[in-house]
Design a protein around this motif. Structure first.
Motif, PDB file in Angstrom:
ATOM      1  N   ILE A  38       0.846  -1.206   0.000  1.00 41.33           N
ATOM      2  CA  ILE A  38       0.000   0.000   0.000  1.00 41.33           C
ATOM      3  C   ILE A  38       0.877   1.250   0.000  1.00 41.33           C
ATOM      4  CG2 ILE A  38      -1.649   1.351   1.348  1.00 41.33           C
ATOM      5  CD1 ILE A  38      -2.893  -1.388   2.186  1.00 41.33           C
ATOM      6  N   ASP A  39       1.928   1.238   0.799  1.00 44.12           N
ATOM      7  CA  ASP A  39       2.868   2.362   0.796  1.00 44.12           C
ATOM      8  C   ASP A  39       3.468   2.555  -0.598  1.00 44.12           C
ATOM      9  OD1 ASP A  39       2.428   2.868   3.493  1.00 44.12           O
ATOM     10  OD2 ASP A  39       4.200   1.740   4.157  1.00 44.12           O
ATOM     11  N   ALA A  40       3.784   1.449  -1.273  1.00 45.44           N
ATOM     12  CA  ALA A  40       4.338   1.523  -2.626  1.00 45.44           C
ATOM     13  C   ALA A  40       3.318   2.110  -3.600  1.00 45.44           C
ATOM     14  CB  ALA A  40       4.789   0.141  -3.095  1.00 45.44           C
ATOM     15  N   VAL A  41       2.064   1.722  -3.457  1.00 44.52           N
ATOM     16  CA  VAL A  41       1.010   2.264  -4.321  1.00 44.52           C
ATOM     17  C   VAL A  41       0.905   3.778  -4.134  1.00 44.52           C
ATOM     18  CG1 VAL A  41      -1.498   2.332  -4.707  1.00 44.52           C
ATOM     19  CG2 VAL A  41      -0.337   0.130  -4.479  1.00 44.52           C
ATOM     20  N   ILE A  42       0.947   4.218  -2.902  1.00 41.05           N
ATOM     21  CA  ILE A  42       0.869   5.658  -2.617  1.00 41.05           C
ATOM     22  C   ILE A  42       2.045   6.386  -3.252  1.00 41.05           C
ATOM     23  CG2 ILE A  42       0.951   7.398  -0.781  1.00 41.05           C
ATOM     24  CD1 ILE A  42      -0.593   5.294   0.967  1.00 41.05           C
ATOM     25  N   ARG A  43       3.256   5.835  -3.090  1.00 42.30           N
ATOM     26  CA  ARG A  43       4.437   6.462  -3.702  1.00 42.30           C
ATOM     27  C   ARG A  43       4.301   6.517  -5.219  1.00 42.30           C
ATOM     28  NH1 ARG A  43       7.061   3.426   0.060  1.00 42.30           N
ATOM     29  NH2 ARG A  43       7.650   1.836  -1.464  1.00 42.30           N
ATOM     30  N   MET A  44       3.832   5.417  -5.796  1.00 38.19           N
ATOM     31  CA  MET A  44       3.662   5.362  -7.249  1.00 38.19           C
ATOM     32  C   MET A  44       2.682   6.437  -7.719  1.00 38.19           C
ATOM     33  SD  MET A  44       3.512   1.217  -7.734  1.00 38.19           S
ATOM     34  CE  MET A  44       3.382   1.164  -9.523  1.00 38.19           C
ATOM     35  N   ALA A  45       1.591   6.598  -6.991  1.00 39.73           N
ATOM     36  CA  ALA A  45       0.590   7.608  -7.347  1.00 39.73           C
ATOM     37  C   ALA A  45       1.175   9.008  -7.211  1.00 39.73           C
ATOM     38  CB  ALA A  45      -0.655   7.449  -6.481  1.00 39.73           C
ATOM     39  N   GLU A  46       1.914   9.228  -6.123  1.00 40.19           N
ATOM     40  CA  GLU A  46       2.529  10.543  -5.899  1.00 40.19           C
ATOM     41  C   GLU A  46       3.563  10.876  -6.971  1.00 40.19           C
ATOM     42  OE1 GLU A  46       2.123  10.798  -1.034  1.00 40.19           O
ATOM     43  OE2 GLU A  46       3.988  10.045  -1.891  1.00 40.19           O
ATOM     44  N   GLU A  47       4.235   9.852  -7.470  1.00 42.22           N
ATOM     45  CA  GLU A  47       5.267  10.038  -8.502  1.00 42.22           C
ATOM     46  C   GLU A  47       4.672  10.121  -9.904  1.00 42.22           C
ATOM     47  OE1 GLU A  47       7.777   6.664  -7.851  1.00 42.22           O
ATOM     48  OE2 GLU A  47       8.579   7.454  -5.968  1.00 42.22           O
ATOM     49  N   GLY A  48       3.369   9.895 -10.013  1.00 44.47           N
ATOM     50  CA  GLY A  48       2.718   9.948 -11.316  1.00 44.47           C
ATOM     51  C   GLY A  48       3.064   8.770 -12.212  1.00 44.47           C
ATOM     52  N   ARG A  49       3.290   7.625 -11.597  1.00 41.80           N
ATOM     53  CA  ARG A  49       3.644   6.420 -12.363  1.00 41.80           C
ATOM     54  C   ARG A  49       2.491   5.987 -13.260  1.00 41.80           C
ATOM     55  NH1 ARG A  49       7.473   3.106  -9.434  1.00 41.80           N
ATOM     56  NH2 ARG A  49       7.073   1.534 -11.027  1.00 41.80           N
ATOM     57  N   TYR A  50       2.809   5.125 -14.186  1.00 42.66           N
ATOM     58  CA  TYR A  50       1.854   4.627 -15.180  1.00 42.66           C
ATOM     59  C   TYR A  50       0.671   3.962 -14.473  1.00 42.66           C
ATOM     60  CZ  TYR A  50       0.315   2.194 -19.433  1.00 42.66           C
ATOM     61  OH  TYR A  50      -0.415   1.731 -20.505  1.00 42.66           O
ATOM     62  N   CYS A  51      -0.529   4.337 -14.877  1.00 48.62           N
ATOM     63  CA  CYS A  51      -1.760   3.881 -14.198  1.00 48.62           C
ATOM     64  C   CYS A  51      -1.862   2.360 -14.124  1.00 48.62           C
ATOM     65  CB  CYS A  51      -2.987   4.450 -14.915  1.00 48.62           C
ATOM     66  SG  CYS A  51      -3.114   6.241 -14.833  1.00 48.62           S
ATOM     67  N   VAL A  52      -1.515   1.678 -15.190  1.00 50.61           N
ATOM     68  CA  VAL A  52      -1.635   0.218 -15.209  1.00 50.61           C
ATOM     69  C   VAL A  52      -0.695  -0.413 -14.184  1.00 50.61           C
ATOM     70  CG1 VAL A  52      -1.357  -1.862 -16.624  1.00 50.61           C
ATOM     71  CG2 VAL A  52      -2.463   0.167 -17.583  1.00 50.61           C
ATOM     72  N   ASP A  53       0.481   0.164 -14.007  1.00 50.25           N
ATOM     73  CA  ASP A  53       1.407  -0.347 -12.986  1.00 50.25           C
ATOM     74  C   ASP A  53       0.804  -0.188 -11.589  1.00 50.25           C
ATOM     75  OD1 ASP A  53       3.224  -0.980 -14.963  1.00 50.25           O
ATOM     76  OD2 ASP A  53       4.430   0.835 -14.677  1.00 50.25           O
ATOM     77  N   ILE A  54       0.168   0.943 -11.352  1.00 46.95           N
ATOM     78  CA  ILE A  54      -0.480   1.184 -10.063  1.00 46.95           C
ATOM     79  C   ILE A  54      -1.630   0.192  -9.862  1.00 46.95           C
ATOM     80  CG2 ILE A  54      -1.813   2.834  -8.690  1.00 46.95           C
ATOM     81  CD1 ILE A  54      -0.189   5.067 -10.129  1.00 46.95           C
ATOM     82  N   LEU A  55      -2.427   0.008 -10.899  1.00 39.82           N
ATOM     83  CA  LEU A  55      -3.544  -0.943 -10.813  1.00 39.82           C
ATOM     84  C   LEU A  55      -3.051  -2.350 -10.506  1.00 39.82           C
ATOM     85  CD1 LEU A  55      -5.639   0.308 -13.866  1.00 39.82           C
ATOM     86  CD2 LEU A  55      -6.232   0.553 -11.447  1.00 39.82           C
TER      87      LEU A  55
END
Length: 84
Positions: free
Chosen positions: A16-33
């Motif tokens: 979950i922490d990684a998901v939050i970081r990914m979202a904050e960094e603007g990572r690719y949506c599919v990677d977050i999903l």
């Protein structure tokens, strides 16, 4: 609760922490999903393990002590919620 279940929950927290970081960094949506799906799978595994432990412990004890109705209702309610 056993250490295996606690470790699964801690791993889920890390994901979950990684998901939050990914979202904050603007990572690719599919990677977050995909990361969210992996986290959900771990939480589902933990949930089933906790339910199994509850049935093997609390519910079993209530049957042995003649107080099974409330525990049966409790498990049915949990399963009903889980299936929705």
């Amino acid at each position: 609760m056993d250490n295996k279940t606690i470790n699964i929950l801690k791993t889920s927290r890390g994901q979950i922490d990684a998901v939050i970081r990914m979202a904050e960094e603007g990572r690719y949506c599919v990677d977050i999903l995909n990361q969210i799906l992996a986290t959900q799978a771990l939480l589902k595994k933990a949930n089933l393990k906790i339910l199994e432990d509850h049935i093997r412990g609390c519910v079993k004890n209530s049957f042995e002590n003649g107080d099974s109705n409330s525990k049966i209702d409790e498990v049915i309610e949990i399963i009903d919620t889980y299936l929705k």
